[in-house]
Write a protein that holds these residues in place. Structure first.
Motif, PDB file in Angstrom:
ATOM      1  N   GLY A 132       0.848  -1.246  -0.083  1.00  0.00           N
ATOM      2  CA  GLY A 132       0.033   0.169  -0.010  1.00  0.00           C
ATOM      3  C   GLY A 132       0.802   1.225  -0.010  1.00  0.00           C
ATOM      4  O   GLY A 132       0.587   2.149  -0.756  1.00  0.00           O
TER       5      GLY A 132
ATOM      6  N   ARG B 129      -6.601   4.867   3.087  1.00  0.00           N
ATOM      7  CA  ARG B 129      -7.052   3.638   2.416  1.00  0.00           C
ATOM      8  C   ARG B 129      -8.548   3.671   2.711  1.00  0.00           C
ATOM      9  O   ARG B 129      -9.232   2.921   1.835  1.00  0.00           O
ATOM     10  CB  ARG B 129      -6.517   2.375   3.641  1.00  0.00           C
ATOM     11  CG  ARG B 129      -5.117   2.225   3.371  1.00  0.00           C
ATOM     12  CD  ARG B 129      -4.649   1.414   4.577  1.00  0.00           C
ATOM     13  NE  ARG B 129      -4.459   2.248   5.805  1.00  0.00           N
ATOM     14  CZ  ARG B 129      -4.061   1.772   6.704  1.00  0.00           C
ATOM     15  NH1 ARG B 129      -3.392   0.722   6.902  1.00  0.00           N
ATOM     16  NH2 ARG B 129      -4.127   2.329   7.881  1.00  0.00           N
TER      17      ARG B 129
ATOM     18  N   ASP C 135      -9.472   5.929   8.280  1.00  0.00           N
ATOM     19  CA  ASP C 135      -8.232   6.612   8.181  1.00  0.00           C
ATOM     20  C   ASP C 135      -8.523   8.093   8.298  1.00  0.00           C
ATOM     21  O   ASP C 135      -7.614   8.844   8.821  1.00  0.00           O
ATOM     22  CB  ASP C 135      -7.372   6.538   7.032  1.00  0.00           C
ATOM     23  CG  ASP C 135      -6.723   4.925   6.951  1.00  0.00           C
ATOM     24  OD1 ASP C 135      -6.453   4.389   8.010  1.00  0.00           O
ATOM     25  OD2 ASP C 135      -6.185   4.660   5.743  1.00  0.00           O
TER      26      ASP C 135
ATOM     27  N   TYR D 256      -5.192  -2.999  -1.642  1.00  0.00           N
ATOM     28  CA  TYR D 256      -4.578  -2.586  -0.491  1.00  0.00           C
ATOM     29  C   TYR D 256      -5.196  -2.077   0.729  1.00  0.00           C
ATOM     30  O   TYR D 256      -4.653  -1.587   1.772  1.00  0.00           O
ATOM     31  CB  TYR D 256      -3.149  -1.940  -0.503  1.00  0.00           C
ATOM     32  CG  TYR D 256      -2.392  -2.377  -1.991  1.00  0.00           C
ATOM     33  CD1 TYR D 256      -2.224  -3.987  -2.072  1.00  0.00           C
ATOM     34  CD2 TYR D 256      -2.192  -1.736  -2.943  1.00  0.00           C
ATOM     35  CE1 TYR D 256      -1.461  -4.305  -3.019  1.00  0.00           C
ATOM     36  CE2 TYR D 256      -1.644  -1.999  -4.127  1.00  0.00           C
ATOM     37  CZ  TYR D 256      -1.202  -3.371  -4.266  1.00  0.00           C
ATOM     38  OH  TYR D 256      -0.378  -4.082  -5.348  1.00  0.00           O
ATOM     39  N   SER D 257      -6.754  -1.755   0.487  1.00  0.00           N
ATOM     40  CA  SER D 257      -7.265  -1.072   1.715  1.00  0.00           C
ATOM     41  C   SER D 257      -7.136  -1.611   3.083  1.00  0.00           C
ATOM     42  O   SER D 257      -7.331  -1.196   4.000  1.00  0.00           O
ATOM     43  CB  SER D 257      -8.750  -1.047   1.176  1.00  0.00           C
ATOM     44  OG  SER D 257      -9.400  -2.129   1.058  1.00  0.00           O
TER      45      SER D 257
ATOM     46  N   SER E 273      -1.908  -3.122   6.549  1.00  0.00           N
ATOM     47  CA  SER E 273      -1.420  -2.159   7.197  1.00  0.00           C
ATOM     48  C   SER E 273      -0.022  -2.826   8.017  1.00  0.00           C
ATOM     49  O   SER E 273      -0.009  -3.972   8.100  1.00  0.00           O
ATOM     50  CB  SER E 273      -2.356  -1.460   8.588  1.00  0.00           C
ATOM     51  OG  SER E 273      -2.387  -2.692   9.453  1.00  0.00           O
TER      52      SER E 273
END
Ligand code: PNS
Length: 162
Positions: free
Chosen positions: A16, A90, A94, A123-124, A127
């Motif tokens: 990400g 994302r 966020d 890629y949401s 993390s």
């Protein structure tokens, strides 16, 4: 020459982060990816290790540089001759933290504008925090980080250093 500063912990850099960096590199002349030197108690990678890994995965992008910064982000813009801060968004979750940080940074330095780039929805859910948790528990993170990073995490795990 327009430079944007992309600050973060990057412990470790994920797909990400890379997606956000590369998107910004198409818009700005220069992107400086800057690792924040802070007092996180138990990082997975040291600051020099994070910088080395970032350099490895970004080596094919001539207008992307890797650096580190101490202290306040609002004061770091000048150091890198950057016109704005770059952050990834994302999901709506966020937003609140990023909004607060962006406005606080502008309060600290009225020239400190923050620009947001949305990474691919692929890629949401990725993390660094979850990558660390998965790695610590013996899971496979290779779908979420570049191959060099997955290798570095495996090496840490084999050495018992996670
Ligand atoms: O990757 P992260 O952990 O979300 O990045 C957070 C980061 C490093 C951008 C933020 O913690 C930061 O800017 N740290 C530097 C110190 C600072 O300026 N703090 C006040 C922010 S309003």
């Amino acid at each position: 020459m327009r430079t944007i500063l992309y600050p973060g912990s990057f412990d470790p850099v994920t797909n990400g982060h890379l997606d956000v960096t590369i998107r910004a590199s198409h818009i700005f002349d220069r992107v400086v990816v800057a690792v924040a030197v802070n007092s996180e108690k138990k990082p997975m990678f040291s600051i020099p290790e994070r910088m080395e890994l970032l350099r490895k995965v970004l080596k094919n992008y001539p207008n992307i540089e890797v650096a580190s910064f101490h202290g306040l982000l609002a004061n770091a813009l000048k150091e890198f001759d950057a016109c704005a801060v770059l952050r990834g968004l994302r999901a709506v979750s966020d937003f609140e933290y990023e909004f607060q940080m962006a406005l606080m940074n502008r309060q600290l330095n009225e020239e400190c504008e923050t620009l947001f780039v949305m990474p691919s929805p692929d890629y949401s859910f990725v993390s660094s925090r979850l990558i660390k948790e998965i790695a610590l528990n013996g899971g496979d993170v290779s779908a979420f980080v570049p191959p060099d990073i997955a290798r570095a995490i495996r090496k840490k795990a084999e050495e018992g250093n996670l």
